[in-house]
Design an enzyme around this catalytic site. Sequence first.
Site, PDB file in Angstrom:
ATOM      1  N   ASP A  74       9.452   2.751 -10.139  1.00  0.00           N
ATOM      2  CA  ASP A  74       9.012   2.484  -8.836  1.00  0.00           C
ATOM      3  C   ASP A  74      10.114   1.464  -8.351  1.00  0.00           C
ATOM      4  O   ASP A  74      11.244   2.057  -7.691  1.00  0.00           O
ATOM      5  CB  ASP A  74       7.801   1.681  -9.040  1.00  0.00           C
ATOM      6  CG  ASP A  74       6.952   0.985  -7.730  1.00  0.00           C
ATOM      7  OD1 ASP A  74       6.600   1.984  -6.817  1.00  0.00           O
ATOM      8  OD2 ASP A  74       6.937  -0.188  -7.730  1.00  0.00           O
ATOM      9  N   GLY A 112      12.223   0.039 -10.203  1.00  0.00           N
ATOM     10  CA  GLY A 112      13.405   0.218 -11.017  1.00  0.00           C
ATOM     11  C   GLY A 112      13.703  -0.882 -12.040  1.00  0.00           C
ATOM     12  O   GLY A 112      14.397  -0.801 -12.822  1.00  0.00           O
TER      13      GLY A 112
HETATM   14  P1  IMP Z   1       9.074  -0.854 -11.728  1.00  0.00           P
HETATM   15  O1  IMP Z   1       9.511  -1.844 -12.576  1.00  0.00           O
HETATM   16  O2  IMP Z   1       8.717  -1.363 -10.185  1.00  0.00           O
HETATM   17  O3  IMP Z   1       9.831   0.393 -11.318  1.00  0.00           O
HETATM   18  O4  IMP Z   1       7.645  -0.405 -12.013  1.00  0.00           O
HETATM   19  C1  IMP Z   1       7.244   0.616 -13.024  1.00  0.00           C
HETATM   20  C2  IMP Z   1       6.034   0.083 -13.635  1.00  0.00           C
HETATM   21  O5  IMP Z   1       5.055  -0.295 -12.719  1.00  0.00           O
HETATM   22  C3  IMP Z   1       5.432   1.490 -14.301  1.00  0.00           C
HETATM   23  O6  IMP Z   1       5.718   1.553 -15.564  1.00  0.00           O
HETATM   24  C4  IMP Z   1       3.831   1.226 -13.877  1.00  0.00           C
HETATM   25  O7  IMP Z   1       3.264   0.905 -15.075  1.00  0.00           O
HETATM   26  C5  IMP Z   1       4.002   0.360 -12.804  1.00  0.00           C
HETATM   27  N1  IMP Z   1       3.527   1.157 -11.703  1.00  0.00           N
HETATM   28  C6  IMP Z   1       4.449   1.526 -10.381  1.00  0.00           C
HETATM   29  N2  IMP Z   1       3.992   2.347  -9.635  1.00  0.00           N
HETATM   30  C7  IMP Z   1       2.586   2.388 -10.067  1.00  0.00           C
HETATM   31  C8  IMP Z   1       1.447   3.236  -9.552  1.00  0.00           C
HETATM   32  O8  IMP Z   1       1.531   3.931  -8.479  1.00  0.00           O
HETATM   33  N3  IMP Z   1       0.394   3.102 -10.145  1.00  0.00           N
HETATM   34  C9  IMP Z   1       0.250   2.516 -11.467  1.00  0.00           C
HETATM   35  N4  IMP Z   1       1.300   1.748 -11.806  1.00  0.00           N
HETATM   36  C10 IMP Z   1       2.386   1.775 -11.170  1.00  0.00           C
END
Ligand code: IMP
Length: 173
Positions: A102, A104
């Site tokens: 998402d 990152g």
């Molecule tokens: P990042 O660190 O923002 O890339 O987020 C990664 C984590 O956020 C993922 O491992 C998911 O657990 C959570 N996440 C991101 N998008 C979603 C979504 O659409 N639904 C549920 N969890 C999400």
Amino acid sequence: MASPVTLYGEQEIQARIEELAAEIARSLPEDFLILGLLKGSFVFIADLARALYRHGRRPEIEFIRLSSYGLEKTSAGDVHLLGDCPTDLSGRNILLMDDIADTGRSLAYARAMLEQRDVEKLWTCVLLDKPSRREVEVPVDFVGFTIEDLFVAGYGIDYAEQHRVLPHIVVVD
Ligand code: IMP
Ligand code: MG
């Protein structure tokens, strides 16, 4: 409340995982270890690991747990380690796996941590990639599906701890 819209059905996910496993088996060295980020990746890893076995691979599997969204749909931003794996990862070829890329931040945090532990080589694999949401530049080598800025759940992925058990992926509004 309207019933949630299915984004990817069970068969579509399984078909894509079979392709991903073939791609990974072709690209990675014989010996590698899957390092999964809990909890969202557990179903994806269970299926991908068995697909890799069908493609002649038998990777070891470990998990680490990072801080999560909690009950929110957006990340608080500060990632930290909630649970480490007991295995020495130095000198290992690692396939880092998460459910979703998402912002990152989680992958970037895990990558930085692994680089400090002197891993031999590192690849990243996610089931879902949301490139339009990226805030931190991070290489993702294997992607199941690239999606729009949607909040999803199912297939191990939760919204406030709900929906992980679904065999398919739904859009949560
Ligand atoms: P990042 O660190 O923002 O890339 O987020 C990664 C984590 O956020 C993922 O491992 C998911 O657990 C959570 N996440 C991101 N998008 C979603 C979504 O659409 N639904 C549920 N969890 C999400
Ligand atoms: Mg997660």
